[in-house]
Scaffold this active site. Structure first.
Site, short mmCIF file in Angstrom:
data_model
loop_
_atom_site.label_atom_id
_atom_site.label_comp_id
_atom_site.label_asym_id
_atom_site.label_seq_id
_atom_site.Cartn_x
_atom_site.Cartn_y
_atom_site.Cartn_z
CG ASP A 183 -29.77 8.67 -23.34
OD1 ASP A 183 -29.11 8.94 -24.35
OD2 ASP A 183 -29.57 7.66 -22.63
CE LYS A 241 -27.02 4.74 -22.10
NZ LYS A 241 -28.18 5.26 -22.84
P1 NAP Z 1 -34.45 -1.99 -22.09
O1 NAP Z 1 -34.13 -1.24 -20.84
O2 NAP Z 1 -33.95 -3.36 -22.26
O3 NAP Z 1 -36.05 -1.97 -22.26
C1 NAP Z 1 -36.67 -2.60 -23.35
C2 NAP Z 1 -38.18 -2.43 -23.24
O4 NAP Z 1 -38.77 -2.97 -24.43
C3 NAP Z 1 -38.81 -3.18 -22.06
O5 NAP Z 1 -39.87 -2.42 -21.56
C4 NAP Z 1 -39.31 -4.47 -22.70
O6 NAP Z 1 -40.45 -5.02 -22.05
C5 NAP Z 1 -39.72 -3.98 -24.07
N1 NAP Z 1 -39.66 -5.07 -25.08
C6 NAP Z 1 -38.57 -5.78 -25.45
N2 NAP Z 1 -38.91 -6.66 -26.42
C7 NAP Z 1 -40.23 -6.51 -26.64
C8 NAP Z 1 -41.17 -7.14 -27.52
N3 NAP Z 1 -40.78 -8.11 -28.37
N4 NAP Z 1 -42.46 -6.73 -27.49
C9 NAP Z 1 -42.85 -5.75 -26.64
N5 NAP Z 1 -42.02 -5.13 -25.78
C10 NAP Z 1 -40.72 -5.49 -25.79
O7 NAP Z 1 -33.89 -1.17 -23.36
P2 NAP Z 1 -33.74 0.42 -23.53
O8 NAP Z 1 -32.39 0.86 -23.11
O9 NAP Z 1 -34.94 1.08 -22.93
O10 NAP Z 1 -33.77 0.55 -25.12
C11 NAP Z 1 -34.92 0.17 -25.85
C12 NAP Z 1 -34.80 0.65 -27.30
O11 NAP Z 1 -34.79 2.06 -27.33
C13 NAP Z 1 -33.50 0.23 -27.98
O12 NAP Z 1 -33.72 -1.00 -28.65
C14 NAP Z 1 -33.20 1.35 -28.94
O13 NAP Z 1 -33.67 1.03 -30.23
C15 NAP Z 1 -33.99 2.51 -28.40
N6 NAP Z 1 -33.11 3.60 -27.91
C16 NAP Z 1 -32.87 4.63 -28.77
C17 NAP Z 1 -32.09 5.68 -28.35
C18 NAP Z 1 -31.84 6.82 -29.30
O14 NAP Z 1 -30.97 7.67 -29.04
N7 NAP Z 1 -32.57 6.90 -30.38
C19 NAP Z 1 -31.51 5.71 -27.07
C20 NAP Z 1 -31.79 4.62 -26.22
C21 NAP Z 1 -32.59 3.57 -26.66
P3 NAP Z 1 -40.35 -5.98 -20.74
O15 NAP Z 1 -40.31 -5.07 -19.55
O16 NAP Z 1 -41.57 -6.79 -20.82
O17 NAP Z 1 -39.08 -6.78 -20.92
#
Ligand code: NAP
Length: 300
Positions: free
Chosen positions: A115, A79
């Protein structure tokens, strides 16, 4: 396995080609969703998943353009890297600093990020108007960035950013506030990930958005980032996790009498926006939703 009826797809030698580039890509739910929209619209087109390693992204995108593709979605891990391949960026993509949709038009690559707009559209479908709300966003990664920036632009009063790594919440708050220019107060504020902050922020919020993977079937099934007693009836709870559909957080929200919204609707709406960009027509969103829910049931 999720299947689209191949008879319903009218693929000829002149078919419009679209698809998704990811690495890995086999778990993407966009192919059944987009091919259902193609079939419903009766378009001569097909949407193909393609596993593309990060080093090959530029070569593949050039190849797809040469092969006459209309455009592609790009997903994790492309992305941000795809930005360098784009000639013109939409306002949304520029603001977020990432693209998820490429459109090949004559000699140009146009880049979009659907998004955040998909998230806002899913709120609108649920009858939730973000202007004036106090929002708590859990997480500070890519999804949080997109959602927080779009919420800020939609006129929310306050965004509490709570993240496990506090510094990242601080960095995202600075980015969000810098986009608001002349706004007299800081809309976004970082908070540490602890019980006191979570309770306090939720008690003052009307919208909670979980953008962490907590509760995802492949990450931490059955877990939730919050406790049920911290939720209240005036709170709308939005879990961006869509697999499973009824996460622990969604179930807690229902128990607490909150309006509970699943991330599946964001996925549908961002896909519908990509479809509009490529084909210049309105997709059948009900068919996309049905295909996604069918595919989700089959992934269990
Ligand atoms: P990302 O960039 O890897 O960010 C993940 C975030 O979650 C970070 O802030 C991380 O904190 C936090 N995190 C991870 N594990 C954790 C835990 N065990 N406890 C507390 N915080 C935790 O991922 P992303 O692209 O933002 O995506 C995150 C989620 O959003 C995906 O898993 C997906 O389910 C969802 N999503 C949904 C859509 C949709 O269309 N519905 C689209 C995109 C994403 P740290 O900074 O401390 O690592």
């Amino acid at each position: 396995m999720a299947q689209v009826d191949p008879v319903a797809l009218k693929i000829s030698g002149k078919a419009k080609l679209v698809g998704v580039l990811g690495y890995p890509v086999e778990h993407s739910l966009s192919p059944p969703m987009q091919n259902a929209a193609v079939a419903a619209a009766g378009i001569d087109a097909v949407y193909i998943p393609m596993a593309v390693a990060p080093d090959d992204l530029g070569t593949v995108v050039n190849g797809l353009r040469a092969a006459g593709f209309v455009g592609v979605n790009v997903t994790i891990p492309h992305k941000v890297n795809a930005l360098r391949l784009v000639d013109e960026l939409s306002a949304s993509a520029e603001m977020v600093g990432a693209v998820n949709t490429l459109h090949f038009v004559e000699d140009k690559v146009l880049g979009y990020n659907t998004d955040g707009t998909g998230f806002l559209q899913s709120l609108a479908v649920a009858g939730v108007e973000p202007a004036g709300l106090t929002v708590t966003v859990l997480g500070a990664g890519g999804a949080a960035r997109s959602i927080a920036l779009h919420l800020a632009m939609a006129g929310v009063e306050r965004i509490n950013l709570i993240n496990r790594t506090y510094d990242k919440a601080g960095e995202l708050a600075a980015v969000v506030n810098s986009h608001l220019g002349t706004n007299p107060h800081s809309v976004a504020r970082p908070h540490p990930w602890d019980e006191r902050s979570l309770r306090e922020c939720l008690s003052h919020s009307q919208l909670l958005v979980n953008t962490t993977p907590v509760g995802m079937s492949s990450h931490s099934p059955g877990q939730s980032p919050v406790q049920t007693q911290w939720l209240h009836q005036e709170l709308v709870v939005y879990d961006t996790v869509y697999n499973p559909l009824r996460t622990e957080l969604i179930q807690q929200a229902e128990q607490a009498g909150c309006l509970a919204l699943s991330g599946s609707e964001m996925l549908v709406m961002q896909g519908a926006e990509s479809f509009r960009i490529w084909f210049g027509q309105e997709p059948n969103v009900d068919e996309m939703r049905r295909a996604l829910l069918r595919a989700l049931r089959n992934t269990r």
